[in-house]
Design a protein around this motif. Structure first.
Motif, PDB file in Angstrom:
ATOM      1  N   ALA A 173       0.852  -1.247  -0.020  1.00 31.94           N
ATOM      2  CA  ALA A 173      -0.019  -0.061   0.171  1.00 31.94           C
ATOM      3  C   ALA A 173       0.994   1.212   0.042  1.00 31.94           C
ATOM      4  N   GLY A 174       2.103   1.091   0.551  1.00 30.56           N
ATOM      5  CA  GLY A 174       2.970   2.399   0.431  1.00 30.56           C
ATOM      6  C   GLY A 174       2.428   3.553   1.367  1.00 30.56           C
ATOM      7  N   SER A 215       6.854  -2.442   5.175  1.00 30.72           N
ATOM      8  CA  SER A 215       7.522  -1.224   5.968  1.00 30.72           C
ATOM      9  C   SER A 215       6.365  -0.504   6.993  1.00 30.72           C
ATOM     10  N   PRO A 216       6.890  -0.759   8.070  1.00 31.17           N
ATOM     11  CA  PRO A 216       6.038   0.019   9.224  1.00 31.17           C
ATOM     12  C   PRO A 216       5.948   1.586   9.108  1.00 31.17           C
ATOM     13  N   THR A 217       6.806   1.973   8.572  1.00 33.55           N
ATOM     14  CA  THR A 217       6.783   3.380   8.556  1.00 33.55           C
ATOM     15  C   THR A 217       5.754   3.800   7.678  1.00 33.55           C
ATOM     16  N   VAL A 222      -1.700  -4.846   7.909  1.00 35.31           N
ATOM     17  CA  VAL A 222      -0.892  -6.090   7.971  1.00 35.31           C
ATOM     18  C   VAL A 222       0.387  -5.846   7.822  1.00 35.31           C
ATOM     19  N   ALA A 223       1.309  -6.102   8.590  1.00 36.39           N
ATOM     20  CA  ALA A 223       2.727  -5.893   8.378  1.00 36.39           C
ATOM     21  C   ALA A 223       3.256  -7.142   7.773  1.00 36.39           C
ATOM     22  N   ALA A 224       3.437  -7.429   6.747  1.00 36.51           N
ATOM     23  CA  ALA A 224       3.799  -8.791   6.231  1.00 36.51           C
ATOM     24  C   ALA A 224       4.826  -8.524   4.996  1.00 36.51           C
TER      25      ALA A 224
END
Ligand SMILES: C[S@@+](CC[C@H](N)C(=O)[O-])C[C@H]1O[C@@H](n2cnc3c(N)ncnc32)[C@H](O)[C@@H]1O
Length: 291
Positions: free
Chosen positions: A61-62, A85-87, A108-110
């Motif tokens: 998603a950026g 990217s958590p950022t 979702v961080a994956a």
């Protein structure tokens, strides 16, 4: 957005390290200036579907420009933003809060190279914009998507169609054709390399695969065009700019300077030409693809 999957966060035009904030700024300017393609693409998704999606996934998603638009255009759907990217994920969360749709957002961080994230479930629409080409094994990812998508689901794969253009054929400084030469150099150095997804989609089992070019060529430059042009060319100068002949580097410097009369900051003749390619794919019409 030409990147091997190994260092995808930090490579853009340049192939050089770029701070995430600069990258985020380019994504956001790109969305602000060329974002008309989002509604065109979503119109095509809507036209391909018989009913409202309950779950829409934005894969890679950026910073969430498309996520935001998907949320607005699918007002009853849960929107799942997936990124490694958590950022970027934090920015999507903040945007959703500002726009008042946090209750419909799941992030979702994956890492997509680790397989289809379980938390994503069985989506009705998957939107993958400039993210499929990051996958180490896109064929595997497409097979996983095919298996997980709802029976009447829609997969939308988007890629940038060539570098954005801003300048007239004669840019008024040095030898005409500067932007053509830049586009040639970018193309030769593999900028934004991506396959024609038609064959991989079909091989993964999808049917009714269509490919559409969506052009963004407004008659007058949208607000932010000059800023985007400056950001684009500044980023380019830091990276691939070093490979330009001295005469073109000088043109680039003048375009980016604040005091040259033909500078990007000042010129009235910028005309945006950008585009996206959209592939739409659905499980085969026979249905029951979950075997
Ligand atoms: C070029 S950006 C595209 C962002 C946005 N979809 C757009 O169209 O502007 C690619 C995005 O995919 C994410 N990404 C790249 N490789 C990934 C991976 N293996 N797993 C999850 N996300 C990934 C990056 O963090 C980045 O946000």
């Amino acid at each position: 957005m030409n990147e091997g999957h190994h260092n995808h966060h930090s490579q853009h035009v340049s192939g050089e390290s770029t701070p995430m904030t600069a990258l985020a700024r380019i994504f956001d300017l790109d969305a602000a200036v060329t974002g008309a393609y989002l509604d065109d693409a979503i119109d095509l998704i809507r036209a391909a579907r018989s009913h409202e999606p309950a779950v829409v996934v934005d894969l890679g998603a950026g910073t969430g420009s498309a996520t935001t638009r998907l949320a607005a255009r699918f007002p009853s759907a849960t929107i799942v933003a997936v990124d490694n990217s958590p950022t970027f994920a934090d920015q999507v969360v903040r945007r959703a809060a500002t726009d008042g749709w946090s209750s419909r957002l799941t992030t979702v961080a994956a890492d997509l190279d680790d397989g289809w994230p379980v938390a994503v479930g069985t989506p009705d629409v998957v939107w993958a914009s400039s993210s499929m080409h990051h996958a180490a094994d896109p064929a595997r990812l497409l097979r996983e998507m095919y298996a997980r998508l709802a029976d009447d689901g829609t997969l939308a794969v988007l890629e940038i169609e060539g570098p954005p253009r801003f300048l007239p054929a004669d840019q008024g400084i040095g030898t005409p054709g500067f932007e053509d030469r830049i586009v040639d150099l970018l193309t030769r150095s593999g900028w934004n390399t991506h396959p024609d997804w038609t064959v991989p989609l079909t091989e993964a089992g999808f049917g009714r695969v269509t490919r559409t070019s969506i052009r963004v060529e407004p008659a007058t430059a949208p607000p932010g065009t000059a800023e985007y042009a400056v950001e684009w060319y500044a980023h380019l100068r830091d990276g691939i700019g070093r490979e330009l002949p001295g005469t073109d580097r000088a043109i680039l410097d003048q375009l980016l300077s604040h005091d040259h009369p033909q500078s990007l900051h000042a010129r009235p003749d910028l005309r945006l030409r950008a585009g996206r390619l959209l592939w739409l794919a659905q499980p085969n019409a026979e249905g029951a693809h979950h075997v």
